[in-house]
Design an enzyme around this catalytic site. Structure first.
Site, PDB file in Angstrom:
ATOM      1  CE  LYS A   1    -126.789  50.349  52.140  1.00  0.00           C
ATOM      2  NZ  LYS A   1    -128.162  49.895  52.346  1.00  0.00           N
TER       3      LYS A   1
ATOM      4  CE1 TYR B   1    -123.474  49.269  53.705  1.00  0.00           C
ATOM      5  CE2 TYR B   1    -122.372  51.248  54.478  1.00  0.00           C
ATOM      6  CZ  TYR B   1    -123.491  50.437  54.442  1.00  0.00           C
ATOM      7  OH  TYR B   1    -124.615  50.804  55.129  1.00  0.00           O
TER       8      TYR B   1
ATOM      9  CB  SER C   1    -124.820  54.563  54.454  1.00  0.00           C
ATOM     10  OG  SER C   1    -123.687  54.715  55.245  1.00  0.00           O
TER      11      SER C   1
HETATM   12  N1  UFG Z   1    -113.941  51.114  65.942  1.00  0.00           N
HETATM   13  C1  UFG Z   1    -112.891  50.870  66.804  1.00  0.00           C
HETATM   14  N2  UFG Z   1    -112.815  49.622  67.348  1.00  0.00           N
HETATM   15  C2  UFG Z   1    -113.696  48.641  67.078  1.00  0.00           C
HETATM   16  C3  UFG Z   1    -114.773  48.913  66.208  1.00  0.00           C
HETATM   17  C4  UFG Z   1    -114.860  50.175  65.646  1.00  0.00           C
HETATM   18  O1  UFG Z   1    -112.055  51.707  67.066  1.00  0.00           O
HETATM   19  O2  UFG Z   1    -113.526  47.532  67.616  1.00  0.00           O
HETATM   20  C5  UFG Z   1    -114.059  52.446  65.370  1.00  0.00           C
HETATM   21  C6  UFG Z   1    -114.088  52.466  63.850  1.00  0.00           C
HETATM   22  O3  UFG Z   1    -112.783  52.429  63.331  1.00  0.00           O
HETATM   23  C7  UFG Z   1    -114.848  53.761  63.576  1.00  0.00           C
HETATM   24  C8  UFG Z   1    -115.802  53.883  64.771  1.00  0.00           C
HETATM   25  O4  UFG Z   1    -115.285  53.007  65.766  1.00  0.00           O
HETATM   26  O5  UFG Z   1    -113.947  54.818  63.622  1.00  0.00           O
HETATM   27  C9  UFG Z   1    -117.205  53.444  64.435  1.00  0.00           C
HETATM   28  O6  UFG Z   1    -117.116  52.186  63.785  1.00  0.00           O
HETATM   29  P1  UFG Z   1    -118.374  51.268  63.481  1.00  0.00           P
HETATM   30  O7  UFG Z   1    -117.858  50.008  62.875  1.00  0.00           O
HETATM   31  O8  UFG Z   1    -119.194  51.143  64.714  1.00  0.00           O
HETATM   32  O9  UFG Z   1    -119.237  52.080  62.443  1.00  0.00           O
HETATM   33  P2  UFG Z   1    -118.762  52.829  61.088  1.00  0.00           P
HETATM   34  O10 UFG Z   1    -118.451  54.248  61.405  1.00  0.00           O
HETATM   35  O11 UFG Z   1    -117.758  52.030  60.378  1.00  0.00           O
HETATM   36  O12 UFG Z   1    -120.132  52.837  60.307  1.00  0.00           O
HETATM   37  C10 UFG Z   1    -120.135  52.690  58.953  1.00  0.00           C
HETATM   38  C11 UFG Z   1    -120.979  53.781  58.324  1.00  0.00           C
HETATM   39  C12 UFG Z   1    -122.405  53.476  58.455  1.00  0.00           C
HETATM   40  C13 UFG Z   1    -122.653  52.085  58.001  1.00  0.00           C
HETATM   41  C14 UFG Z   1    -121.861  51.137  58.809  1.00  0.00           C
HETATM   42  C15 UFG Z   1    -122.053  49.748  58.292  1.00  0.00           C
HETATM   43  O13 UFG Z   1    -120.682  55.043  58.910  1.00  0.00           O
HETATM   44  O14 UFG Z   1    -123.135  54.352  57.638  1.00  0.00           O
HETATM   45  O15 UFG Z   1    -120.508  51.427  58.672  1.00  0.00           O
HETATM   46  O16 UFG Z   1    -121.768  48.809  59.207  1.00  0.00           O
HETATM   47  F1  UFG Z   1    -123.958  51.786  58.079  1.00  0.00           F
END
Ligand code: UFG
Length: 329
Positions: free
Chosen positions: A147, A143, A119
């Site tokens: 990884k 997490y 990741s």
């Molecule tokens: N976000 C919001 N509101 C929400 C959900 C998410 O604003 O309701 C924001 C988060 O704070 C983040 C962005 O949207 O800034 C993306 O969030 P995600 O939860 O969709 O994904 P992440 O960036 O957290 O992903 C991370 C890592 C991946 C990993 C994944 C695991 O970047 O490599 O978490 O779930 F696989």
């Protein structure tokens, strides 16, 4: 050729198993169905599957005895960043300890190639606008650390036991197979795009933006969204290359273009043609402000190119899937 796919009933695992099958391979899935779905296996056309844990060496022995497995693709892992901050024990036990057990079985069986779902979370806070594979790895949550630990273990297993690996560092997996048969189905769902689409479907009242005070143009976090089928394709290319050349590989998988949370919400509104309330919230623990990846290396070495680099296309495939999944049209 038979490929063991752990976590093959989960989101990225089932898309990859589906693509393996359509590319002439025989995927054999191992999934404990804690987060995976039996329906995904059926819809992906997977007939060979086992329900159980990757840490169960007796079950692994049985699978290896019943199938002549040539390579292992390892997707099964806990992947909730927020949860990993509160329950690190769970993450290190499942993502690290159980992976070591799986690796030991692979060594015992003489497996030649191990493809690992890593990741961008292993990089932590980006020091450059676009992250290359050589970027320092300083994860900011358990997490990401789990990884990174497996990445390091894989390098030691290669040196000591000759087990080659393909490490793929995904940026944000999104979208769904264009057939609408399989897609993203997490419970609980925490990822941005499905949650925004749930708001469009009326399955939730609003979408919350976690943090509007980041040092980004609009104050919300920036991510690099990559189509799940493009990820799946990269696994197959990486595995083929590693098996043929008997070498280990490490690649980023992103589109090299970042979108803010606000931009993602706007694209979702455009695709769905539905308006819904957007609420500004405080930051979520463990979120780096910007994560955008360069995939130049995998393009140069394997010739990989995304089929669906466009965010609108990614979201429209996700929208088709979620409407079908929730029986709305
Ligand atoms: N976000 C919001 N509101 C929400 C959900 C998410 O604003 O309701 C924001 C988060 O704070 C983040 C962005 O949207 O800034 C993306 O969030 P995600 O939860 O969709 O994904 P992440 O960036 O957290 O992903 C991370 C890592 C991946 C990993 C994944 C695991 O970047 O490599 O978490 O779930 F696989």
């Amino acid at each position: 050729m038979k490929i063991l796919v752990t976590g093959g009933a989960g989101y990225i695992g089932c898309h990859t198993a589906h693509k393996l099958k359509n590319s002439g391979y025989q995927p054999v899935v191992l999934d404990n169905l804690v987060y995976g779905h039996k329906d995904s296996l059926r819809n992906a056309g997977i007939t060979d599957h086992y329900i159980g844990d990757i840490g169960d060496c007796y079950l692994l022995r049985r699978i290896f005895a019943e199938h002549e497995i040539q390579a292992v693709m390892h997707f099964s892992a806990y992947a909730y960043v927020g949860e990993s901050v509160c329950k690190p024990d769970l993450y290190y036990r499942n993502n690290v300890v159980n992976t070591i057990r799986l690796l030991d079985s692979c060594v015992e069986e003489g497996i030649k190639c191990f493809v690992f779902s890593s990741s961008c979370a292993t990089y932590g806070v980006a020091q450059t606008e676009i992250i290359q594979e050589s970027h320092a790895q300083n994860p900011v949550n358990p997490y990401g650390r789990s990884k990174l630990m497996v990445e390091q273990i894989l390098k030691d297993y290669e040196t000591a036991f000759g087990l080659n690996h393909v490490i793929l560092r995904y940026f944000n997996a999104a979208g769904a197979d264009p057939s609408g048969l399989i897609g993203e189905d997490h419970d609980p769902e925490t990822h941005l795009i499905p949650l925004v689409l749930y708001a469009a479907l009326g399955l939730r009242e609003n979408i919350k933006i976690f943090g509007t005070d980041y040092n980004t143009p609009d104050g919300s976090c920036i991510r690099d969204y990559i189509h799940v089928n493009d990820l799946a394709h990269a696994h197959i290319l990486g595995m083929k290359h590693s098996l043929e050349k008997r070498e280990s590989l490490i690649f980023n998988l992103g589109n090299g273009k970042g979108y803010s949370v606000r931009e993602v919400i706007e694209v979702c509104k455009k695709i769905t043609k539905i308006d819904f309330p957007v609420i500004e919230e405080k930051r979520r623990a463990g979120d780096p402000p910007i994560l955008v990846g360069s995939s130049r290396k995998i393009n140069e070495v394997l010739g990989w190119e995304p089929e669906f680099p466009d965010l609108e296309k990614i979201i429209s495939h996700a929208w088709t899937w979620h409407k079908k999944r929730h029986a709305i049209d």
